[in-house]
Design a protein around this motif. Structure first.
Motif, PDB file in Angstrom:
ATOM      1  N   SER A   1      -4.866  13.521  20.495  1.00  0.00           N
ATOM      2  CA  SER A   1      -4.845  14.883  21.033  1.00  0.00           C
ATOM      3  C   SER A   1      -4.612  15.831  19.840  1.00  0.00           C
ATOM      4  O   SER A   1      -3.951  16.672  20.064  1.00  0.00           O
ATOM      5  N   GLY A   2      -4.776  15.582  18.564  1.00  0.00           N
ATOM      6  CA  GLY A   2      -4.595  16.521  17.505  1.00  0.00           C
ATOM      7  C   GLY A   2      -3.645  16.406  16.666  1.00  0.00           C
ATOM      8  O   GLY A   2      -3.255  16.790  15.826  1.00  0.00           O
ATOM      9  N   ASN A   3      -2.677  15.148  17.223  1.00  0.00           N
ATOM     10  CA  ASN A   3      -1.335  14.994  16.453  1.00  0.00           C
ATOM     11  C   ASN A   3      -1.459  13.779  15.544  1.00  0.00           C
ATOM     12  O   ASN A   3      -2.019  12.688  15.969  1.00  0.00           O
ATOM     13  N   ALA A   4      -1.300  14.021  14.186  1.00  0.00           N
ATOM     14  CA  ALA A   4      -1.699  13.039  13.398  1.00  0.00           C
ATOM     15  C   ALA A   4      -0.569  12.538  12.522  1.00  0.00           C
ATOM     16  O   ALA A   4       0.509  13.036  12.376  1.00  0.00           O
ATOM     17  N   LEU A   5      -0.652  11.351  12.312  1.00  0.00           N
ATOM     18  CA  LEU A   5       0.360  10.643  11.637  1.00  0.00           C
ATOM     19  C   LEU A   5      -0.288   9.880  10.455  1.00  0.00           C
ATOM     20  O   LEU A   5      -1.346   8.956  10.504  1.00  0.00           O
ATOM     21  N   ALA A   6      -0.017   9.762   9.061  1.00  0.00           N
ATOM     22  CA  ALA A   6      -0.629   9.440   8.074  1.00  0.00           C
ATOM     23  C   ALA A   6       0.164   8.650   7.058  1.00  0.00           C
ATOM     24  O   ALA A   6       1.252   8.590   6.863  1.00  0.00           O
ATOM     25  N   ALA A   7      -0.550   7.993   6.176  1.00  0.00           N
ATOM     26  CA  ALA A   7      -0.275   7.156   5.137  1.00  0.00           C
ATOM     27  C   ALA A   7      -1.164   7.302   3.991  1.00  0.00           C
ATOM     28  O   ALA A   7      -2.415   7.425   4.170  1.00  0.00           O
ATOM     29  N   GLU A   8      -0.798   7.978   2.772  1.00  0.00           N
ATOM     30  CA  GLU A   8      -1.362   8.375   1.602  1.00  0.00           C
ATOM     31  C   GLU A   8      -0.828   8.183   0.359  1.00  0.00           C
ATOM     32  O   GLU A   8       0.448   8.026   0.041  1.00  0.00           O
ATOM     33  N   SER A   9      -1.948   8.202  -0.662  1.00  0.00           N
ATOM     34  CA  SER A   9      -1.285   7.746  -1.995  1.00  0.00           C
ATOM     35  C   SER A   9      -2.307   8.284  -2.946  1.00  0.00           C
ATOM     36  O   SER A   9      -3.397   8.326  -2.752  1.00  0.00           O
ATOM     37  N   THR A  10      -1.788   9.048  -4.217  1.00  0.00           N
ATOM     38  CA  THR A  10      -2.625   9.158  -5.456  1.00  0.00           C
ATOM     39  C   THR A  10      -2.491   8.269  -6.164  1.00  0.00           C
ATOM     40  O   THR A  10      -1.265   7.708  -6.512  1.00  0.00           O
ATOM     41  N   LEU A  11      -3.541   7.492  -6.876  1.00  0.00           N
ATOM     42  CA  LEU A  11      -3.750   6.497  -7.668  1.00  0.00           C
ATOM     43  C   LEU A  11      -3.973   6.868  -9.061  1.00  0.00           C
ATOM     44  O   LEU A  11      -4.578   7.799  -9.306  1.00  0.00           O
ATOM     45  N   ASP A  12      -2.972   6.132 -10.006  1.00  0.00           N
ATOM     46  CA  ASP A  12      -3.189   6.316 -11.341  1.00  0.00           C
ATOM     47  C   ASP A  12      -3.926   5.591 -12.193  1.00  0.00           C
ATOM     48  O   ASP A  12      -4.069   4.366 -11.619  1.00  0.00           O
ATOM     49  N   ASN A  13      -4.421   5.843 -13.216  1.00  0.00           N
ATOM     50  CA  ASN A  13      -5.225   4.993 -14.045  1.00  0.00           C
ATOM     51  C   ASN A  13      -6.511   4.231 -13.276  1.00  0.00           C
ATOM     52  O   ASN A  13      -6.408   3.209 -13.457  1.00  0.00           O
ATOM     53  N   THR A  14      -7.237   5.059 -12.682  1.00  0.00           N
ATOM     54  CA  THR A  14      -8.215   4.469 -12.041  1.00  0.00           C
ATOM     55  C   THR A  14      -9.275   5.150 -12.235  1.00  0.00           C
ATOM     56  O   THR A  14      -9.607   6.294 -12.778  1.00  0.00           O
ATOM     57  N   LEU A  15     -10.547   4.421 -12.174  1.00  0.00           N
ATOM     58  CA  LEU A  15     -11.763   4.783 -12.810  1.00  0.00           C
ATOM     59  C   LEU A  15     -12.824   4.948 -11.750  1.00  0.00           C
ATOM     60  O   LEU A  15     -12.939   4.109 -10.652  1.00  0.00           O
ATOM     61  N   ALA A  16     -13.623   5.992 -11.602  1.00  0.00           N
ATOM     62  CA  ALA A  16     -14.679   6.165 -10.778  1.00  0.00           C
ATOM     63  C   ALA A  16     -15.833   5.085 -10.973  1.00  0.00           C
ATOM     64  O   ALA A  16     -15.931   4.475 -11.878  1.00  0.00           O
ATOM     65  N   ASP A  17     -16.747   4.734  -9.763  1.00  0.00           N
ATOM     66  CA  ASP A  17     -17.547   3.598  -9.994  1.00  0.00           C
ATOM     67  C   ASP A  17     -17.020   2.407 -10.307  1.00  0.00           C
ATOM     68  O   ASP A  17     -17.612   1.394 -11.079  1.00  0.00           O
ATOM     69  N   THR A  18     -15.846   1.898 -10.040  1.00  0.00           N
ATOM     70  CA  THR A  18     -15.425   0.606 -10.168  1.00  0.00           C
ATOM     71  C   THR A  18     -15.049   0.009  -8.769  1.00  0.00           C
ATOM     72  O   THR A  18     -14.161   0.657  -7.887  1.00  0.00           O
ATOM     73  N   TRP A  19     -15.421  -1.263  -8.596  1.00  0.00           N
ATOM     74  CA  TRP A  19     -15.027  -2.203  -7.386  1.00  0.00           C
ATOM     75  C   TRP A  19     -13.410  -2.401  -7.332  1.00  0.00           C
ATOM     76  O   TRP A  19     -12.811  -2.948  -8.359  1.00  0.00           O
ATOM     77  N   PHE A  20     -13.140  -2.307  -6.143  1.00  0.00           N
ATOM     78  CA  PHE A  20     -11.560  -2.752  -5.858  1.00  0.00           C
ATOM     79  C   PHE A  20     -11.668  -3.310  -4.261  1.00  0.00           C
ATOM     80  O   PHE A  20     -12.519  -2.786  -3.461  1.00  0.00           O
ATOM     81  N   ALA A  21     -10.762  -4.121  -3.993  1.00  0.00           N
ATOM     82  CA  ALA A  21     -10.504  -4.539  -2.736  1.00  0.00           C
ATOM     83  C   ALA A  21      -9.500  -3.419  -1.938  1.00  0.00           C
ATOM     84  O   ALA A  21      -8.511  -3.133  -2.592  1.00  0.00           O
ATOM     85  N   LEU A  22     -10.162  -3.234  -0.819  1.00  0.00           N
ATOM     86  CA  LEU A  22      -9.260  -2.167   0.136  1.00  0.00           C
ATOM     87  C   LEU A  22      -8.796  -2.664   1.346  1.00  0.00           C
ATOM     88  O   LEU A  22      -9.869  -3.317   2.062  1.00  0.00           O
ATOM     89  N   ALA A  23      -7.833  -2.624   1.863  1.00  0.00           N
ATOM     90  CA  ALA A  23      -7.410  -3.166   2.974  1.00  0.00           C
ATOM     91  C   ALA A  23      -6.433  -1.851   3.712  1.00  0.00           C
ATOM     92  O   ALA A  23      -5.553  -1.567   3.340  1.00  0.00           O
ATOM     93  N   LEU A  24      -6.581  -2.049   5.370  1.00  0.00           N
ATOM     94  CA  LEU A  24      -5.757  -1.376   5.901  1.00  0.00           C
ATOM     95  C   LEU A  24      -5.396  -2.209   7.162  1.00  0.00           C
ATOM     96  O   LEU A  24      -5.857  -2.834   7.801  1.00  0.00           O
ATOM     97  N   GLU A  25      -3.982  -2.347   7.205  1.00  0.00           N
ATOM     98  CA  GLU A  25      -3.298  -3.193   8.163  1.00  0.00           C
ATOM     99  C   GLU A  25      -2.663  -2.122   9.413  1.00  0.00           C
ATOM    100  O   GLU A  25      -2.028  -0.977   9.033  1.00  0.00           O
TER     101      GLU A  25
END
Length: 217
Positions: free
Chosen positions: A120-144
Motif C-alpha cells: 500500500s505504498g509503504n516501502a522497506l528496503a535493503a540496498e548497497s553500492t558495490l565497489d570495484n565492479t565492472l559492467a558486463d561481468t557475470w556474478f551470482a545474485l541471491a535474495l533471501e
C-alpha cells in the motif's frame, strides 16, 4: 508444523533457458513444470563465456519474461537465485506483485543492488553500492526473503540486509505477477543485460545452499 516446513529447502522453479526448442527453453526444470513467456524484445541467446543459453533484456518497457503467477503463492520464506550480467544501467530485475504500490523487487546494475518490499505504498528496503565492479561481468545474485528480513548476496557474500521488515510476501496480495526485467510502472527504469539459471527455492540462503535437493512432482 508451519515453522518446520518453512525451514526446508527445495527447488520450486528453475529456469535455465536450455532445451532443444523454444518450448523446452522456457519450461521450468524444478517442482513446478509451468513455462515462462517472453514479451517485447526479450530473447534467449547463446553466451560464449557461460557456454549456455541465457535471457537477454534490453531495459525497454515491455521487454520482460513473465514467470508463472502461482510461483510463490502462500510462501513466506524463499530465496531467489540467479546469474546476472548487468550493464552500468540500473533498473528493475525481478518483480513480484500486483501494482507499483504492492510488490517485492530486486533492482540493480553493475555497481548497485537493492531490494524492497512495498505494501500500500509503504516501502522497506535493503540496498548497497558495490565497489570495484565492472559492467558486463557475470556474478551470482541471491535474495533471501522472510516475514522479517530481506538479505541480498553477491557471489555468496552478504552485501545488503534489512532485518526490521514488517511486511510478509503473502501480505502484498494473491495471484501475483512475477516478471524478470520489468517493474509495474512505465516511469521506472528496467534491467539491461543478461540473466541465466533463475532458481526459486523454498527456504533460506545458507552455507549448505548448494546442497539443496531438486524434487520432481
Amino acid at each position: 508444523l508451519m515453522e518446520a516446513a518453512d525451514s526446508l529447502k527445495y527447488l520450486l522453479y528453475d529456469f535455465d533457458f536450455e532445451g532443444n526448442n523454444d518450448s523446452e527453453k522456457l519450461m521450468s526444470k524444478g517442482m513446478g513444470k509451468e513455462s515462462a513467456a517472453l514479451s517485447g524484445n526479450a530473447e534467449i541467446v547463446y553466451d560464449r563465456e557461460l557456454q549456455s543459453q541465457v535471457l537477454s533484456l534490453d531495459g525497454v518497457y515491455g521487454t520482460f519474461a513473465q514467470l508463472p503467477r502461482q510461483l510463490l503463492q502462500g510462501v513466506d520464506y524463499f530465496t531467489v537465485n540467479m546469474f546476472v550480467r548487468p550493464s552500468e544501467h540500473v533498473g528493475r530485475l525481478f518483480s513480484l506483485g500486483s501494482s507499483e504500490r504492492s510488490f517485492l523487487d530486486i533492482s540493480g546494475g553493475a555497481a548497485q543492488l537493492s531490494s524492497k518490499i512495498v505494501k500500500s505504498g509503504n516501502a522497506l528496503a535493503a540496498e548497497s553500492t558495490l565497489d570495484n565492479t565492472l559492467a558486463d561481468t557475470w556474478f551470482a545474485l541471491a535474495l533471501e526473503v522472510t516475514p522479517t528480513s530481506l538479505r541480498l548476496f553477491r557471489d555468496g557474500e552478504l552485501v545488503a540486509a534489512n532485518r526490521e521488515v514488517t511486511i510478509s510476501a503473502q501480505e502484498i496480495g494473491e495471484n501475483l505477477a512475477v516478471m524478470l526485467g520489468q517493474s509495474f510502472s512505465i516511469e521506472d527504469d528496467n534491467f539491461k543485460g543478461f540473466v541465466d539459471d533463475v532458481r526459486i527455492y523454498r527456504g533460506l540462503y545458507g552455507e549448505d545452499f548448494k546442497a539443496t535437493v531438486s524434487l520432481d512432482m
